[in-house]
Structures are given as C-alpha cells and as structure tokens.
Design a protein around this motif. Structure first.
Motif, PDB file in Angstrom:
ATOM      1  N   ILE A  96      24.869  20.344 -37.276  1.00 41.74           N
ATOM      2  CA  ILE A  96      25.835  20.997 -35.506  1.00 41.74           C
ATOM      3  C   ILE A  96      24.518  20.675 -35.181  1.00 41.74           C
ATOM      4  CG2 ILE A  96      27.231  22.542 -35.218  1.00 41.74           C
ATOM      5  CD1 ILE A  96      28.409  22.589 -38.173  1.00 41.74           C
ATOM      6  N   VAL A  97      23.225  21.709 -35.444  1.00 42.12           N
ATOM      7  CA  VAL A  97      22.589  21.875 -34.527  1.00 42.12           C
ATOM      8  C   VAL A  97      21.673  21.031 -34.056  1.00 42.12           C
ATOM      9  CG1 VAL A  97      20.187  23.104 -33.473  1.00 42.12           C
ATOM     10  CG2 VAL A  97      22.249  24.719 -34.864  1.00 42.12           C
ATOM     11  N   LEU A  98      21.106  19.659 -34.700  1.00 42.85           N
ATOM     12  CA  LEU A  98      20.838  18.552 -33.972  1.00 42.85           C
ATOM     13  C   LEU A  98      22.125  17.568 -33.674  1.00 42.85           C
ATOM     14  CD1 LEU A  98      18.648  16.399 -34.325  1.00 42.85           C
ATOM     15  CD2 LEU A  98      19.298  15.855 -36.517  1.00 42.85           C
ATOM     16  N   SER A  99      22.853  17.759 -33.489  1.00 34.04           N
ATOM     17  CA  SER A  99      24.109  17.041 -33.188  1.00 34.04           C
ATOM     18  C   SER A  99      24.764  17.395 -31.979  1.00 34.04           C
ATOM     19  CB  SER A  99      25.530  16.935 -34.262  1.00 34.04           C
ATOM     20  OG  SER A  99      25.052  16.694 -35.228  1.00 34.04           O
ATOM     21  N   ILE A 100      24.534  18.698 -32.092  1.00 31.45           N
ATOM     22  CA  ILE A 100      23.815  19.414 -30.322  1.00 31.45           C
ATOM     23  C   ILE A 100      23.181  19.256 -29.541  1.00 31.45           C
ATOM     24  CG2 ILE A 100      24.437  21.660 -28.979  1.00 31.45           C
ATOM     25  CD1 ILE A 100      26.216  22.852 -31.067  1.00 31.45           C
ATOM     26  N   VAL A 101      22.294  19.265 -29.785  1.00 32.58           N
ATOM     27  CA  VAL A 101      21.147  18.765 -29.094  1.00 32.58           C
ATOM     28  C   VAL A 101      21.105  17.431 -28.828  1.00 32.58           C
ATOM     29  CG1 VAL A 101      18.455  18.509 -29.165  1.00 32.58           C
ATOM     30  CG2 VAL A 101      19.197  20.434 -29.808  1.00 32.58           C
ATOM     31  N   THR A 102      21.429  16.779 -29.626  1.00 36.71           N
ATOM     32  CA  THR A 102      21.462  14.580 -29.439  1.00 36.71           C
ATOM     33  C   THR A 102      22.332  14.937 -28.231  1.00 36.71           C
ATOM     34  OG1 THR A 102      20.055  14.230 -31.472  1.00 36.71           O
ATOM     35  CG2 THR A 102      22.121  13.255 -30.505  1.00 36.71           C
ATOM     36  N   MET A 103      23.403  15.412 -28.214  1.00 39.57           N
ATOM     37  CA  MET A 103      24.610  15.519 -27.623  1.00 39.57           C
ATOM     38  C   MET A 103      24.189  16.165 -25.493  1.00 39.57           C
ATOM     39  SD  MET A 103      26.792  13.356 -29.003  1.00 39.57           S
ATOM     40  CE  MET A 103      28.227  13.436 -27.835  1.00 39.57           C
ATOM     41  N   LEU A 104      23.615  16.939 -25.769  1.00 42.16           N
ATOM     42  CA  LEU A 104      23.500  17.888 -24.275  1.00 42.16           C
ATOM     43  C   LEU A 104      23.253  16.672 -23.082  1.00 42.16           C
ATOM     44  CD1 LEU A 104      21.872  20.821 -25.770  1.00 42.16           C
ATOM     45  CD2 LEU A 104      23.709  20.608 -24.834  1.00 42.16           C
ATOM     46  N   PRO A 105      22.367  15.782 -23.446  1.00 43.16           N
ATOM     47  CA  PRO A 105      21.971  14.908 -22.500  1.00 43.16           C
ATOM     48  C   PRO A 105      22.868  14.057 -22.093  1.00 43.16           C
ATOM     49  CG  PRO A 105      20.087  14.696 -23.584  1.00 43.16           C
ATOM     50  CD  PRO A 105      21.140  15.065 -24.394  1.00 43.16           C
ATOM     51  N   LEU A 106      24.361  13.635 -22.874  1.00 38.96           N
ATOM     52  CA  LEU A 106      25.318  13.355 -22.520  1.00 38.96           C
ATOM     53  C   LEU A 106      26.202  13.520 -21.824  1.00 38.96           C
ATOM     54  CD1 LEU A 106      26.675  10.054 -22.808  1.00 38.96           C
ATOM     55  CD2 LEU A 106      27.178  10.590 -24.616  1.00 38.96           C
ATOM     56  N   LEU A 107      26.437  15.066 -22.209  1.00 38.10           N
ATOM     57  CA  LEU A 107      27.056  16.419 -21.547  1.00 38.10           C
ATOM     58  C   LEU A 107      26.867  16.606 -20.299  1.00 38.10           C
ATOM     59  CD1 LEU A 107      29.755  18.195 -22.263  1.00 38.10           C
ATOM     60  CD2 LEU A 107      27.693  19.513 -23.051  1.00 38.10           C
ATOM     61  N   PHE A 108      25.575  16.751 -20.252  1.00 36.75           N
ATOM     62  CA  PHE A 108      24.714  17.038 -18.967  1.00 36.75           C
ATOM     63  C   PHE A 108      25.471  15.663 -17.694  1.00 36.75           C
ATOM     64  CE2 PHE A 108      21.252  16.642 -15.742  1.00 36.75           C
ATOM     65  CZ  PHE A 108      21.365  18.107 -15.119  1.00 36.75           C
ATOM     66  N   LEU A 109      24.759  14.018 -18.600  1.00 40.21           N
ATOM     67  CA  LEU A 109      25.405  13.391 -17.645  1.00 40.21           C
ATOM     68  C   LEU A 109      27.198  13.071 -17.030  1.00 40.21           C
ATOM     69  CD1 LEU A 109      25.059  10.188 -15.895  1.00 40.21           C
ATOM     70  CD2 LEU A 109      25.405   9.474 -18.747  1.00 40.21           C
ATOM     71  N   LEU A 110      27.907  13.440 -18.286  1.00 42.67           N
ATOM     72  CA  LEU A 110      28.584  13.377 -18.301  1.00 42.67           C
ATOM     73  C   LEU A 110      29.643  14.201 -17.116  1.00 42.67           C
ATOM     74  CD1 LEU A 110      31.885  12.034 -19.467  1.00 42.67           C
ATOM     75  CD2 LEU A 110      32.155  13.671 -20.966  1.00 42.67           C
TER      76      LEU A 110
END
Length: 288
Positions: free
Chosen positions: A27-41
């Motif tokens: 879950i932590v790894l998934s959140i870290v991976t998704m952070l750049p995409l969330l920042f872009l969004l």
C-alpha cells in the motif's frame, strides 16, 4: 494436544502478521508510485497563480478551460496522428523482425544461435548516450534525419529486448504443434504466421505495450532526429510550449494539462490490455 493447538495458533498469527506487513508495504509503495500522477492531476485544473501559490493544494474548481488551452497549444490532433504513425510503423517492424529472430533462436539448438541470442542480450546493456552522437552523425550523412530515420532507430533499439522476451516465451510453446502443421502441408512461413504468431499473442501484446509506451513518451530521439523537421511528436510539442514561453517563464497552467493529455491514451490502453500484459511477462519469465 494443547501444544499442537498452541503451535497452530502461533502459526496462524505469524501468517496473518506477515500478510499484514506485506500488504502494508504494498500500500505504501502504491501511494508513493501514485503521488506524481496525483500531483499532475490536481495541478492540471489550476491557474498559474494557484499552482505557484500552493502546488499541493486541491483546485478551487475543476476548470476544463486549461485542458482546452493545452489541447490547442500542443496541436494535439496533428501531433497525435504523427506520433501514432511513428508508434504503429515502428511496432510493426519490431514485432515482425523480433518474432522471426526469436523463433529461430528458440527452435534451432546451435552454437551460432546462442551467440546471436547473447549479442541481443548484450545490446540491451549498451546505454544510448554512448552511441548517440555517432549515430546522429551517420543519419545526417545518409540524409535520414527525418521520420524514416526515426522509425529505423526505434525499430533497431526495440528489437533486442523484444527478442529476449519472445525467445523465453516461444520456448514454452510445444514444438509438436508446428511439426504437425508442417506434416499437414504448411510451409515454414505458414507455420510461423498461422500457428506461432497466434500462440504468442500475450507476449506480442506485452511487447507492443512496453515499446509503444517508450516510443510515445520518448523525447530525446525525436529531438535529435527531427530538430529541423516540421514533424513534431507530442513530447516535442510540449517542449516547444515551454520554449515559446521564454527561458525564465514556465507556463505551468499549460504544461500540467498538456502532460495529462499526453499520458491519458497510454493509461487507457494499459487498462484495456493489462491482463495480456501480466500474462505475457510472467509466462516469458519462466523460460527466459
């Protein structure tokens, strides 16, 4: 009996604890991976002032005008047609040459084929930056600093990894199937196109996704090869949006939505074919 019961309870607790730790890290790894995409969004729907004031804050309103402006700024219609043409033609070349080569390597047990296989593997380890300038110089001398030259480069660079992956996958396909087709009257090319290619469909889709994402997102090769051409990929259009704004100005309200528009097709394609992608990767890893 009590000892066995205690050991069983401890084992169950240990397994649940280990599974919980595993899920926590995933879950932590998934959140870290998704952070750049969330920042872009969250920044794709904000004005320049909002982004500069607090890039981590949510937009006050999801205004689609920034997406519309970015769509026009990067000439998305024209650039996407150019980029799709580049991706499609390059992928046809990669799949055609790498599948034929991998088929021969997997089926012919000879020293020459082993040497050829290791040459393809070794080619994967050579950084592009090492051969970048000599390669561009050669293209310039033979008048191939254009779309055709770029397609040749992408096809060549994509073959080594594709041969490596396909060879492992083809080894998992029984040879008896092809031999039966030949006995029934099929020639060697018919056995390949009508028997082998349909059987390696999951790996083919995997290679299409991997190479398609790389070619679609690539900036360096188009920049080096197409610098004097009217042909511009989506990544080049995004680069020129930044350049036309000035050296010391970053038009974030255009750049963020431009990048979002550029990656949306890749996300959709991956979601549609993710089952084949995972199947191809795991099956190819067994024998490679």
């Amino acid at each position: 009996g009590n000892v066995m019961k205690l050991l069983s309870e401890n084992y169950i607790f240990y397994m649940r604890f280990r599974k919980g730790i595993t899920y926590f890290f995933l879950i932590v790894l998934s959140i870290v991976t998704m952070l750049p995409l969330l920042f872009l969004l969250i920044n794709a729907f904000k004005s320049q002032a909002e982004i500069i004031r607090n890039p981590l804050a949510l937009p006050t309103s999801f205004d689609l005008r920034y997406l519309k402006t970015a769509f026009q700024a990067i000439h998305f219609g024209r650039a996407s047609i150019y980029t799709l043409t580049l991706v499609a033609v390059s992928l046809v070349g990669i799949i055609f040459f790498s599948s034929l080569c991998a088929w021969m390597i997997a089926r012919r047990k000879s020293r020459g084929m082993k040497v050829l296989y290791f040459l393809f593997v070794a080619a994967m380890l050579i950084p592009f930056q090492v051969i970048m300038y000599p390669l561009i110089s050669i293209l310039e001398k033979v008048s191939l600093k254009n779309l055709v030259g770029l397609i040749i480069l992408y096809t060549g660079f994509g073959i080594s990894m594709s041969v490596f992956m396909m060879t492992g996958y083809i080894k998992s396909v029984p040879k008896d199937i092809e031999e039966s087709a030949v006995i029934d009257g099929a020639n060697i090319m018919q056995a390949f196109f009508y028997i082998m290619l349909p059987l390696i469909k999951p790996m083919t889709i995997t290679i299409i996704i991997l190479n398609g994402m790389w070619i679609w997102n690539d900036y360096l090769l188009p920049f080096l090869v197409l610098e004097t051409s009217d042909f511009k990929t989506i990544t080049l259009e995004i680069y020129y949006v930044k350049m036309t704004a000035g050296q010391y100005v970053s038009p974030w309200e255009t750049l963020f939505p431009s990048v979002l528009i550029a990656i949306l097709p890749l996300i959709v394609i991956f979601l549609l074919f993710q089952k084949h992608f995972v199947k191809g990767v795991t099956a190819g890893a067994v024998k490679s």
